[in-house]
Design a protein around this motif. Sequence first.
Motif, short mmCIF file in Angstrom:
data_model
loop_
_atom_site.label_atom_id
_atom_site.label_comp_id
_atom_site.label_asym_id
_atom_site.label_seq_id
_atom_site.Cartn_x
_atom_site.Cartn_y
_atom_site.Cartn_z
N PRO A 389 0.80 -1.24 0.00
CA PRO A 389 0.00 0.00 0.00
C PRO A 389 0.83 1.28 0.00
O PRO A 389 0.32 2.34 -0.33
CB PRO A 389 -0.81 -0.12 1.30
N HIS A 390 2.13 1.19 0.35
CA HIS A 390 2.95 2.39 0.50
C HIS A 390 3.74 2.74 -0.76
O HIS A 390 4.41 3.77 -0.81
CB HIS A 390 3.94 2.19 1.66
N LEU A 391 3.67 1.87 -1.80
CA LEU A 391 4.39 2.14 -3.04
C LEU A 391 3.42 2.61 -4.12
O LEU A 391 2.28 2.15 -4.19
CB LEU A 391 5.11 0.88 -3.53
N SER A 392 3.91 3.48 -4.99
CA SER A 392 3.09 3.90 -6.13
C SER A 392 2.88 2.71 -7.05
O SER A 392 3.65 1.72 -7.03
CB SER A 392 3.76 5.04 -6.89
N ILE A 393 1.87 2.79 -7.89
CA ILE A 393 1.55 1.70 -8.80
C ILE A 393 2.70 1.47 -9.78
O ILE A 393 3.11 0.32 -10.04
CB ILE A 393 0.23 2.00 -9.53
N GLY A 394 3.28 2.55 -10.29
CA GLY A 394 4.40 2.41 -11.20
C GLY A 394 5.59 1.74 -10.55
O GLY A 394 6.23 0.86 -11.14
#
Length: 610
Positions: A389-394
Motif C-alpha cells: 500500500p505504501h508504493l506507487s503503482i508504477g
Amino acid sequence: MISPVNILDVRNLTVTLDLGPRGTRAVLTDVNLSVGENEVLGIIGESGSGKTVLSRALVRWVTSPLEIESGAISYRGNDLLRLPRAKMQALRGRKIAYIGSDPASALDPTLPVGRQIVEKLKSIEPDISNGEAEGRVIRLLDAVKMPGAKQRFEEFPFQFSGGMMQRALIVDALVTNPDLLVADNITQPLDVTVAAQILRLLRELQRDFKTAILFVSSSFGVINEIAHRVLVLAGGRVVETQSVQKLLAAPQHAYTKQLIADIPRIWQSSTEAVADEVSPAANDVILSVRNVSRIYPARDRNKLFANQFVHAVRDASFDVRRGDNLAIVGESGCGKSTLSRLLSRLEVPDSGQILFMGEDIASMKAKRLLALRRKFQLLLQDPFSSIPPHLSIGRTIAEPLYVHGGLSRSEIRDRVAATMQEVGLSLDLFGKLPVGLSAGQRQRVSIARALVLDPELLILDETLSALDQVEQRKLLALFQRLQDQRGITYIYISHDLGMVRRACNRIAVIYLGRLVELADNRTTFIEPRHPYTRALLSAVPAVEERPFKAETYLLEGEPPNPIHIPAGCSFRPRCPFALDKCAIDDPPLAARGRDELAACHLTEIDPHHQ
C-alpha cells in the motif's frame, strides 16, 4: 409457500460517500425493495454496484465515511433508521441476523468456536443456563452438518476449514431463530462442493425455521439455486426486479441482459467453451512434474513430543505443454495451493522433480533460480494483500526489473508504461498509491508486475476467484490476448469450474493431494471418468440443467483429513459407486482414452461409466 406479508420494506434508501473537500458521491440512490415472510430475495450486480453497502445498511452497519442520507428501512412496521441505538442492537442478532463473506475475520481467534456462539446466545437470552445454551448450539452444529459437532464445539477457528467456519457463522446467525437473515456473498470464497452444501443447507433451514433471507451474490448461478425473486443493482440503483426464472428467460433492462450474457455456460452450446480446441503439441513440454510429493509435519495434540504428517501432495505427475491453458481443480484442502507453491519454487518438494524448460527447479541453486524466475511468475488470489500500500503503482510494477537489474531508469519507466497500457491500466495511475483501486484494477497491477519480466509461464492461484463474472470475462479476454501476442502458457489453479470451462483446454483434477483425472476440456465436462469429477460438476451453481445430478453425486461434509489418508482408493469413503477392491487397491493414474488419464477401478470395468 411464500407469505404475502412483508417482513422488510425499504423505501427511497440513499447512501452517500463523504469525499471531503470534493463533497459527496451517491453509493445507493433511491433503493426500493421488499422481502416477504419465508421468502428468499436475491441481490445481484457487478463489483461496485452497491450490493455490500446495501446489505450492511439494512442492518444499520454503515459507518463513516459512508452515511445513510435518506429513506426508510421498515422491519415489521418499525423504521430501523429511527430506532434508538440500544433497541437496534437488541434487534440485530436476535431478530435480524447478518453473515458476511469473510468468516475468518468474524470469529475471535482466541476463543473456541462453540464458546463464542454460546456467549452470543447468552447475551441475547441472559436467563438461559450454560447447559441449555451449549446443548442448543451443538444441536444446531449438527443441523448444519458440522462433522463431529460435539468435538468441534471446543476447537478454535484456525482448526476450521473455510466451509466449516461458514457453517459456524450460520449457526451463530440462526441460534436465536431470527425472522430475517442477510447473507452477503457467503459462498464466493468457498469451493463448489462446500458452496453447494451451504446453499442446500440454507434452503432446508429456511424451510424449517421460516426465516426470510436476503441473499447477496455476484453469481447468477448461485441466485438461481436459492432465490425466489431477484433484484438487480447497477451503479447503486435498482434497475429490475422479478422472479428468478422470468428474469433469466426475459430480462428487460440492458444491464441485466449483459449480466446474463456474461454467465459462463457449461453444458449448453457456447462459443466461449474451448472444448474442441486442438491441444498444443504433446512433445512441446514447458513444465514437467514427475512424482512430486510434499509432506508437512504437524504436532500430534494427543501425544507428547510426537508429530503427525500432512500428505499435501502425493506422487503428482503431469506435463504442461507450451501454449496450454491447464486447470488444476479440486476442493479446499486438496493440495492445489501447495502444488502452486511447488511449481513456482516457493517451496521444495520432498521427492520428485519439477522440470521447467528441461531444468529441475526443485534442486536448482539460488543464482540460477533467480535468472530463471524471469520466465515463470505466480499470481495470487487476494488483490488487496498482494500489492504494497505504501508504493506507487508504477514503482510496484517496476520492482521486479530493479531486482533483476540490467536496465536504466528511463528504460524501466518505458517498459512499465508499455505494460500498464497492455493490461488496460491508465498511465494516470503511474505515480498514485493503490488506495481506491477496485479488485479488478488491483489484479491488473499484479498482472502487469508479472508481465514486465516477459515470462513464458504464468501460474494463477485462484487469481480470478474474488472477482465478479463481468470482471472475470474482461481479464480472461486479456489473458487470451496476451497468449496470442506473447505465447504465454497458463496454469489456472481454481475452484471456479465455470471459469475453467470457458478458459482452459486441459483439466487436472486433484483429490487429497493426488491427481485422479487429467483430460481435455470436453471430456472433463461431458464424459468425465472419475466419480469425484462428476461430484464437482454436480455442485456447480448454474442457470442450466446439470447432467450430473446432485442427488447422486453431491458430496457431504469435508474431505478426509490429509493426515489420515484412507486405505486403498482415498476417494472410496465418499464414492457412491465404490467396489470391494477400492478398499484394498489404490488405482493408478492410467490411460483411459486418447490423451486421458484417470485413477479409478470403475473405468477398468466400463471406460464410459456414468
